[in-house]
Write a protein that holds these residues in place. Structure first.
Motif, PDB file in Angstrom:
ATOM      1  N   GLN A  40       0.829  -1.204   0.000  1.00  0.00           N
ATOM      2  CA  GLN A  40       0.000   0.000   0.000  1.00  0.00           C
ATOM      3  C   GLN A  40       0.867   1.259   0.000  1.00  0.00           C
ATOM      4  N   VAL A  41       1.993   1.197   0.710  1.00  0.00           N
ATOM      5  CA  VAL A  41       2.930   2.323   0.692  1.00  0.00           C
ATOM      6  C   VAL A  41       3.434   2.552  -0.724  1.00  0.00           C
ATOM      7  N   ARG A  42       3.756   1.459  -1.418  1.00  0.00           N
ATOM      8  CA  ARG A  42       4.231   1.571  -2.798  1.00  0.00           C
ATOM      9  C   ARG A  42       3.191   2.268  -3.674  1.00  0.00           C
ATOM     10  N   THR A  43       1.934   1.893  -3.501  1.00  0.00           N
ATOM     11  CA  THR A  43       0.861   2.511  -4.278  1.00  0.00           C
ATOM     12  C   THR A  43       0.709   3.986  -3.936  1.00  0.00           C
ATOM     13  N   GLU A  44       0.760   4.294  -2.635  1.00  0.00           N
ATOM     14  CA  GLU A  44       0.634   5.689  -2.200  1.00  0.00           C
ATOM     15  C   GLU A  44       1.792   6.535  -2.726  1.00  0.00           C
ATOM     16  N   LEU A  45       2.994   5.962  -2.725  1.00  0.00           N
ATOM     17  CA  LEU A  45       4.149   6.700  -3.242  1.00  0.00           C
ATOM     18  C   LEU A  45       4.008   6.972  -4.733  1.00  0.00           C
ATOM     19  N   GLN A  46       3.547   5.974  -5.473  1.00  0.00           N
ATOM     20  CA  GLN A  46       3.353   6.162  -6.913  1.00  0.00           C
ATOM     21  C   GLN A  46       2.378   7.303  -7.168  1.00  0.00           C
ATOM     22  N   GLU A  47       1.266   7.287  -6.442  1.00  0.00           N
ATOM     23  CA  GLU A  47       0.273   8.346  -6.603  1.00  0.00           C
ATOM     24  C   GLU A  47       0.834   9.687  -6.140  1.00  0.00           C
ATOM     25  N   GLY A  48       1.627   9.652  -5.058  1.00  0.00           N
ATOM     26  CA  GLY A  48       2.206  10.883  -4.541  1.00  0.00           C
ATOM     27  C   GLY A  48       3.160  11.530  -5.521  1.00  0.00           C
ATOM     28  N   TYR A  49       4.012  10.731  -6.158  1.00  0.00           N
ATOM     29  CA  TYR A  49       4.940  11.283  -7.137  1.00  0.00           C
ATOM     30  C   TYR A  49       4.208  11.812  -8.367  1.00  0.00           C
ATOM     31  N   GLU A  50       3.134  11.147  -8.739  1.00  0.00           N
ATOM     32  CA  GLU A  50       2.350  11.637  -9.873  1.00  0.00           C
ATOM     33  C   GLU A  50       1.703  12.978  -9.542  1.00  0.00           C
ATOM     34  N   LEU A  51       1.178  13.097  -8.318  1.00  0.00           N
ATOM     35  CA  LEU A  51       0.600  14.372  -7.887  1.00  0.00           C
ATOM     36  C   LEU A  51       1.671  15.454  -7.800  1.00  0.00           C
ATOM     37  N   LEU A  52       2.843  15.069  -7.311  1.00  0.00           N
ATOM     38  CA  LEU A  52       3.944  16.019  -7.176  1.00  0.00           C
ATOM     39  C   LEU A  52       4.361  16.547  -8.539  1.00  0.00           C
ATOM     40  N   GLU A  53       4.485  15.649  -9.483  1.00  0.00           N
ATOM     41  CA  GLU A  53       4.872  16.064 -10.830  1.00  0.00           C
ATOM     42  C   GLU A  53       3.810  16.952 -11.463  1.00  0.00           C
ATOM     43  N   ALA A  54       2.548  16.591 -11.273  1.00  0.00           N
ATOM     44  CA  ALA A  54       1.459  17.370 -11.859  1.00  0.00           C
ATOM     45  C   ALA A  54       1.400  18.781 -11.290  1.00  0.00           C
ATOM     46  N   ALA A  55       1.880  18.948 -10.052  1.00  0.00           N
ATOM     47  CA  ALA A  55       1.837  20.261  -9.405  1.00  0.00           C
ATOM     48  C   ALA A  55       2.987  21.165  -9.840  1.00  0.00           C
ATOM     49  N   LEU A  56       3.979  20.613 -10.523  1.00  0.00           N
ATOM     50  CA  LEU A  56       5.088  21.433 -11.015  1.00  0.00           C
ATOM     51  C   LEU A  56       4.651  22.236 -12.235  1.00  0.00           C
ATOM     52  N   PRO A  57       5.197  23.445 -12.416  1.00  0.00           N
ATOM     53  CA  PRO A  57       4.926  24.186 -13.653  1.00  0.00           C
ATOM     54  C   PRO A  57       5.360  23.374 -14.871  1.00  0.00           C
ATOM     55  N   ASP A  58       4.621  23.510 -15.964  1.00  0.00           N
ATOM     56  CA  ASP A  58       4.941  22.750 -17.170  1.00  0.00           C
ATOM     57  C   ASP A  58       6.371  22.989 -17.634  1.00  0.00           C
ATOM     58  N   ASP A  59       6.815  24.255 -17.600  1.00  0.00           N
ATOM     59  CA  ASP A  59       8.151  24.546 -18.122  1.00  0.00           C
ATOM     60  C   ASP A  59       9.248  23.984 -17.221  1.00  0.00           C
ATOM     61  N   ILE A  60       8.991  23.886 -15.930  1.00  0.00           N
ATOM     62  CA  ILE A  60       9.965  23.271 -15.028  1.00  0.00           C
ATOM     63  C   ILE A  60      10.096  21.783 -15.341  1.00  0.00           C
ATOM     64  N   ARG A  61       8.979  21.127 -15.642  1.00  0.00           N
ATOM     65  CA  ARG A  61       9.042  19.716 -16.021  1.00  0.00           C
ATOM     66  C   ARG A  61       9.837  19.539 -17.308  1.00  0.00           C
ATOM     67  N   VAL A  62       9.623  20.436 -18.261  1.00  0.00           N
ATOM     68  CA  VAL A  62      10.325  20.334 -19.538  1.00  0.00           C
ATOM     69  C   VAL A  62      11.827  20.547 -19.351  1.00  0.00           C
ATOM     70  N   VAL A  63      12.202  21.566 -18.585  1.00  0.00           N
ATOM     71  CA  VAL A  63      13.616  21.909 -18.421  1.00  0.00           C
ATOM     72  C   VAL A  63      14.356  20.882 -17.573  1.00  0.00           C
ATOM     73  N   TYR A  64      13.756  20.485 -16.453  1.00  0.00           N
ATOM     74  CA  TYR A  64      14.491  19.660 -15.491  1.00  0.00           C
ATOM     75  C   TYR A  64      14.222  18.164 -15.600  1.00  0.00           C
ATOM     76  N   LEU A  65      13.067  17.790 -16.088  1.00  0.00           N
ATOM     77  CA  LEU A  65      12.782  16.364 -16.213  1.00  0.00           C
ATOM     78  C   LEU A  65      12.980  15.871 -17.635  1.00  0.00           C
ATOM     79  N   GLY A  66      13.223  16.799 -18.550  1.00  0.00           N
ATOM     80  CA  GLY A  66      13.555  16.415 -19.909  1.00  0.00           C
ATOM     81  C   GLY A  66      12.417  15.803 -20.677  1.00  0.00           C
ATOM     82  N   VAL A  67      11.186  16.209 -20.347  1.00  0.00           N
ATOM     83  CA  VAL A  67      10.026  15.636 -21.023  1.00  0.00           C
ATOM     84  C   VAL A  67       9.046  16.736 -21.365  1.00  0.00           C
TER      85      VAL A  67
END
Length: 221
Positions: free
Chosen positions: A176-203
């Protein structure tokens, strides 16, 4: 002393802003707070000065990098209310002086933890990414935020996180922790500005299939 190289300074999205004056970048940052590229461009322009000042004030490279990140977080918050319009054409000198003054404040007020207590890696999470990650982290549900910090900052395993939460009265399994972490990272990424994701995550934000944030430690002071 070698000043760190920041690859984001070569990213087309950031390079396209280098022709702007300090006043223009500051105004764009203040008007478009949901975008991260303007702060990143300011960071790239003034990081050599800030790092030079900070490095001479810290006892170790690890503490210097941590203080460097804390200083830029302080600068980020101060930029929101900064006004250069009263400086009658001396905006570049004035802005540089204000950056230096803000850095001096952080240096003078710094109470740095010992090296072994610092969980920060400048190469993995440069200050602009750190700033926006922290703001994104604040948007997560408290329980998920705690698990993300345990995993990202302290590198706790899912089993250890589950054991800690069970000791606190939470009925949760490592799966369950694994599932919560997966969802947490997805929420974390979604909360980042689009341009920050492009510049720093390379996507590109429109073509995301899986999270790359598992490789980026979530940091806390």
């Amino acid at each position: 002393m070698q000043i760190p190289h920041f690859p984001e300074s070569k990213h087309p999205l950031i390079k396209s802003l280098f022709h702007h004056s300090d006043q223009e970048l500051l105004t764009l940052f203040q008007r478009h707070r949901s975008e991260g590229k303007y702060f990143t461009a300011i960071f790239c322009r003034y990081s050599p000065i800030v790092y030079t000042l900070v490095r001479h004030s810290a006892r170790s490279p690890v503490q210097a990098e941590y203080l460097f990140a804390l200083t830029w977080r302080h600068i980020y918050h101060e930029l929101g209310g900064m006004d250069l319009r009263e400086d009658y054409g001396l905006e570049s000198t004035s802005f540089q002086n204000q950056i230096i003054n803000l850095t001096a404040v952080c240096i003078n007020q710094a109470d740095l933890p010992p090296v072994e207590s610092i969980h920060y890696n400048l190469k993995v999470a440069p200050p602009p990414l750190w700033c926006y990650l922290e703001m994104a982290l604040e948007q997560l549900p408290p329980a998920v935020r705690l698990m993300v910090i345990m995993a990202g900052t302290f590198h706790w395993s899912e089993t250890r996180i589950a054991a800690y939460l069970q000791a606190e009265g939470e009925m949760i399994t490592p799966a369950q922790v694994r599932t919560e972490l997966q969802e947490g990272y997805e929420l974390l990424e979604a909360a980042l500005p689009d341009d920050i994701r492009v510049v720093y995550l390379g996507v590109e934000a429109k073509n995301r299939e899986e999270s790359d944030l598992f490789a980026v430690p979530v940091l806390s002071e």
